[in-house]
Design an enzyme around this catalytic site. Structure first.
Site, PDB file in Angstrom:
ATOM      1  N   SER A  98     -12.305  23.887  61.855  1.00  0.00           N
ATOM      2  CA  SER A  98     -13.369  23.301  61.027  1.00  0.00           C
ATOM      3  C   SER A  98     -14.710  23.777  61.544  1.00  0.00           C
ATOM      4  O   SER A  98     -14.815  24.292  62.654  1.00  0.00           O
ATOM      5  CB  SER A  98     -13.321  21.768  61.124  1.00  0.00           C
TER       6      SER A  98
HETATM    7  C1  LIG Z   1     -13.432  21.969  65.771  1.00  0.00           C
HETATM    8  S1  LIG Z   1     -13.096  23.672  65.691  1.00  0.00           S
HETATM    9  C2  LIG Z   1     -14.475  24.426  66.466  1.00  0.00           C
HETATM   10  C3  LIG Z   1     -15.749  24.302  65.740  1.00  0.00           C
HETATM   11  C4  LIG Z   1     -16.696  25.420  66.045  1.00  0.00           C
HETATM   12  N1  LIG Z   1     -17.184  25.388  67.396  1.00  0.00           N
HETATM   13  C5  LIG Z   1     -17.791  25.483  64.999  1.00  0.00           C
HETATM   14  O1  LIG Z   1     -18.930  25.159  65.313  1.00  0.00           O
HETATM   15  O2  LIG Z   1     -17.478  25.879  63.901  1.00  0.00           O
HETATM   16  C6  LIG Z   1     -11.908  23.871  66.990  1.00  0.00           C
HETATM   17  C7  LIG Z   1     -11.486  25.294  67.171  1.00  0.00           C
HETATM   18  O3  LIG Z   1     -10.791  25.399  68.398  1.00  0.00           O
HETATM   19  C8  LIG Z   1      -9.814  26.393  68.230  1.00  0.00           C
HETATM   20  N2  LIG Z   1      -8.828  26.258  69.309  1.00  0.00           N
HETATM   21  C9  LIG Z   1      -7.804  25.374  69.409  1.00  0.00           C
HETATM   22  N3  LIG Z   1      -7.137  25.566  70.547  1.00  0.00           N
HETATM   23  C10 LIG Z   1      -7.750  26.575  71.201  1.00  0.00           C
HETATM   24  C11 LIG Z   1      -7.527  27.236  72.428  1.00  0.00           C
HETATM   25  N4  LIG Z   1      -6.525  26.877  73.231  1.00  0.00           N
HETATM   26  N5  LIG Z   1      -8.336  28.253  72.778  1.00  0.00           N
HETATM   27  C12 LIG Z   1      -9.368  28.631  71.970  1.00  0.00           C
HETATM   28  N6  LIG Z   1      -9.629  28.047  70.787  1.00  0.00           N
HETATM   29  C13 LIG Z   1      -8.840  27.019  70.410  1.00  0.00           C
HETATM   30  C14 LIG Z   1      -9.258  26.125  66.852  1.00  0.00           C
HETATM   31  O4  LIG Z   1      -8.554  27.238  66.348  1.00  0.00           O
HETATM   32  C15 LIG Z   1     -10.538  25.803  66.085  1.00  0.00           C
HETATM   33  O5  LIG Z   1     -11.064  26.945  65.496  1.00  0.00           O
END
Ligand SMILES: C[S@@+](CC[C@H](N)C(=O)[O-])C[C@H]1O[C@@H](n2cnc3c(N)ncnc32)[C@H](O)[C@@H]1O
Length: 378
Positions: A98
Site C-alpha cells: 500500500s
Molecule cells: C505498507 S507498505 C510500504 C509503504 C511504503 N513505504 C510507501 O510509502 O508507499 C509495506 C511494504 O513492505 C514490503 N515488505 C514486506 N515484507 C518485506 C520484507 N521482508 N522486506 C522488504 N519489504 C517488505 C511489502 O511488499 C510492502 O510493499
C-alpha cells in the site's frame, strides 16, 4: 510540479500538521515537495464490504484521482500479490502492499528522530513515497530502501526517477537489512515485525536507532524506537501510537485449515474477553501467546495456536464467560495471567511498555526492564 499539484501537496502538509502528526519543518517541506499522485501510479484498491475493488485513474477522471491521492488515506495497491493495475474486478484477500497514509509516514520518521545528514535504511519501499520523503531531506546518497516484491520494487524505481530521487534501491528481504550500505544511523521499517531481525542490530551504528512496529498474529501492534547501546543491546519504549503496518512477508502467519471449535477443558474465565478490543490489552495477549492467532465471532473470542493447533474459545455464561481449552498449550491460561498482570499495574497504555533486544533474547517488559516481561519468539 504544476501549480495545482503544488497546492495539493501544501494542503496535504497543512492537514497533517493540524492533526499533530507533523511537527518538524524539514518533514513538512518534504511533504510539500513530493507529489503523491506520481507514487500511486494509475491504480489502487478501495474496500467495499469484504471485497477489494480496483479504482483506475483512467476511469474515475483526473479530478477525483487527485482528490484520492492527496487525501491522508492509505491506498492499497496490491492484494495477495495482485497489483491493482492487473485486477479485472473486485477480489477478496489481504493487502500485501500500500501507499501508507502520509501522516503515518511522517509520524514514523519523526519518531525515528532522523537528523539532516543521517544515513538511513528503509525496509518496505512499497510505492516509494516514503523513500522520496526521506530523499528530499537526506539526499538520495544517504537513503537505502529494500522491497521484497520485485514488481513493486521496479514500479517504485520508476516513480522515484520521475521525481528525480536516486536512493539505493534493493530488491530482497529487508529482514536481512542491506549489509553493503552499513553502518546506518537509523533503520526504519514501514512493515511490521514479530521480532527485531538480528541483521538490523549488526547494521546500525552504536547509538543508532531502529524504528518499527512490533506486531504479530493477533494483529496487535506497537510503534517503538530502539537505540543501540553498549555491547549490542538495543532498548526503547513504545510510543503509544495506535497505528499499524502490514507484517513483513516472512513474518506473516502461515495459512491455516478451516477453523472448527473443539471441545476441551471448560472453566470460568477470570478476565473479560472484551479486553481484546483494547489496544494495549490485545498487545498483552499477543505477547503471552505469540504463535496464536485471534478470531472473533459475535461475542466469542477464539485463539488458535498456529504451531500446535491448541485452541481456546470463550462464550458468555450468565454475567461472566466460560472458556474451553484444548491441545498441548493452555492458551487462555497464558493470556489470562498476562492480562491480570497488566490489570494489576492499572491497565496502562503502551507507553508503559518497553523492549530490550540482544542477539539471542528479546523481551517486552512492563514498567521497567526488570518488571514483568514476555520473551518474543525468534
Ligand atoms: C505498507 S507498505 C510500504 C509503504 C511504503 N513505504 C510507501 O510509502 O508507499 C509495506 C511494504 O513492505 C514490503 N515488505 C514486506 N515484507 C518485506 C520484507 N521482508 N522486506 C522488504 N519489504 C517488505 C511489502 O511488499 C510492502 O510493499
Amino acid at each position: 510540479m504544476t501549480a495545482d499539484t503544488a497546492e495539493l501537496c501544501r494542503a496535504l502538509a497543512e492537514r497533517i500538521s493540524e492533526s499533530g502528526s507533523l511537527t518538524d519543518p524539514a518533514w513538512r517541506a518534504a511533504v510539500e515537495a513530493v507529489r503523491r499522485d506520481v507514487f500511486l501510479g494509475g491504480d489502487v484498491y478501495r474496500i467495499n464490504g469484504a471485497m477489494w475493488e480496483p479504482v483506475h485513474r483512467a476511469e474515475v477522471g483526473e479530478e477525483e484521482w487527485l482528490r484520492l491521492a492527496y487525501s491522508d488515506t492509505t491506498w492499497v495497491t496490491q492484494v495477495d500479490g495482485v497489483d491493482a493495475a492487473d485486477a479485472s474486478g473486485a477480489l477478496a484477500g489481504n493487502p500485501t502492499s500500500s501507499s501508507t497514509l502520509p501522516s503515518l509516514v511522517v509520524r514514523t520518521l519523526e519518531v525515528a528522530g532522523i537528523r539532516d545528514g543521517d544515513r538511513v535504511l528503509e525496509v518496505g519501499t512499497g510505492t516509494g513515497y516514503s523513500t522520496a520523503i526521506l530523499c528530499h531531506r537526506l539526499g538520495g546518497e544517504n537513503v537505502t530502501s529494500v522491497e521484497y516484491d520485485a514488481g513493486l520494487a521496479q514500479s517504485a524505481a520508476e516513480h522515484l526517477r520521475a521525481v528525480n530521487c536516486s536512493p539505493t534501491l534493493v530488491t530482497g528481504d529487508g529482514l536481512n537489512g542491506y549489509d553493503e550500505g552499513a553502518d546506518y544511523d537509523a533503520i526504519v521499517a514501514t512493515c511490521a515485525v514479530r521480532h527485531i531481525p538480528g541483521s538490523w542490530l549488526w547494521q546500525v551504528r552504536d547509538g543508532g536507532t531502529i524504528t518499527t512496529t512490533l506486531s504479530g498474529w493477533m494483529t496487535a501492534s506497537g510503534l517503538i524506537r530502539l537505540t543501540l547501546g553498549d555491547e549490542g543491546v538495543a532498548t526503547g519504549r513504545f510510543t503509544g501510537d495506535t497505528i499499524s503496518y502490514m507484517l513483513a512477508r516472512p513474518h506473516e502467519r502461515p495459512p491455516r485449515p478451516m477453523l472448527v471449535r473443539r471441545a476441551g477443558e471448560v472453566r470460568a474465565s477470570r478476565v473479560d474477553p472484551g479486553l481484546f478490543d483494547n489496544w494495549a490489552g490485545r498487545f498483552v495477549a499477543q505477547l503471552a501467546a505469540p504463535s496464536a492467532e485471534f478470531v472473533t465471532t459475535d461475542d466469542n473470542v477464539i485463539l488458535v495456536d498456529v504451531a500446535t493447533g491448541s485452541q481456546a474459545w470463550t462464550e458468555p455464561a450468565g454475567t461472566g464467560w466460560t472458556v474451553h481449552q484444548s491441545g498441548t498449550l493452555h492458551l487462555w491460561d497464558q493470556v489470562e495471567e498476562a492480562l491480570m498482570t497488566w490489570q494489576a499495574a492499572g491497565s496502562p497504555d503502551q507507553t508503559a511498555f518497553g523492549m530490550t533486544v540482544t542477539e539471542d533474547v528479546q523481551t517486552v517488559w512492563l514498567g521497567a526492564p526488570d518488571g514483568p516481561g514476555w520473551r518474543l519468539p525468534l
